[in-house]
Design an enzyme around this catalytic site. Sequence first.
Site, short mmCIF file in Angstrom:
data_model
loop_
_atom_site.label_atom_id
_atom_site.label_comp_id
_atom_site.label_asym_id
_atom_site.label_seq_id
_atom_site.Cartn_x
_atom_site.Cartn_y
_atom_site.Cartn_z
CB CYS A 1 4.90 -5.25 -10.31
SG CYS A 1 6.34 -6.19 -11.00
CB CYS B 1 7.35 -7.68 -7.74
SG CYS B 1 7.28 -5.40 -6.81
CD GLU C 1 -3.00 -1.19 -0.02
OE1 GLU C 1 -2.95 -0.20 -0.55
OE2 GLU C 1 -3.38 -2.32 -0.77
ZN ZN Z 1 -2.44 -2.77 -5.27
ZN ZN Z 2 7.50 -5.00 -9.30
#
Ligand code: ZN
Ligand code: ZN
Length: 171
Positions: free
Chosen positions: A138, A143, A128
Amino acid sequence: MKITLKLLGNIRDETMEGLRDGVGDVFQCPVQVDTGFSDLVQAYDVERKQYYSSKLLASLGKAEREERIVGVADVDLYVPRLNFVFGEADVDSGTAVVSLCRLTQEYYGLAPDEALFLERATKEIVHELGHTFGLGHCSNSRCVMHFSNGLADTDLKQALFCSVCRPKIIL
Ligand SMILES: [Zn+2]
Ligand SMILES: [Zn+2]
């Protein structure tokens, strides 16, 4: 840059200390824990028996220029049209809210695992915070900015930003 974690509800000191350390490790900036408010009733939906995430987010106000604020709630959060949300962020005010509710093993009827819980909560807070820095989701499943549809996604990803996302964060 500093990050302020605000307590929304009753959360153990040990939990907040763990989160402070975890988030500080990722961003390498000061993280402070602050009293927020424990009266969450204004955001409660009687029919859903959940708390409206956007209302809690709005009640956090606006962060200062060199600050980000994350409300850490012990209740289950929702937004209309979704069953639940792990968290929500607002880039303009530099604020975010995260729910710890669905991150415990106990929620799924499993034996408590404090380390796993802290790891999950750290990831959701870092995620967040990434949004408050203007990052989107992403496609890299490792990630921290990968979207978590469920806890399996959260457990798969790391608390860290990938090499594409990381440079976009300017502290
Ligand atoms: Zn999100
Ligand atoms: Zn990323």
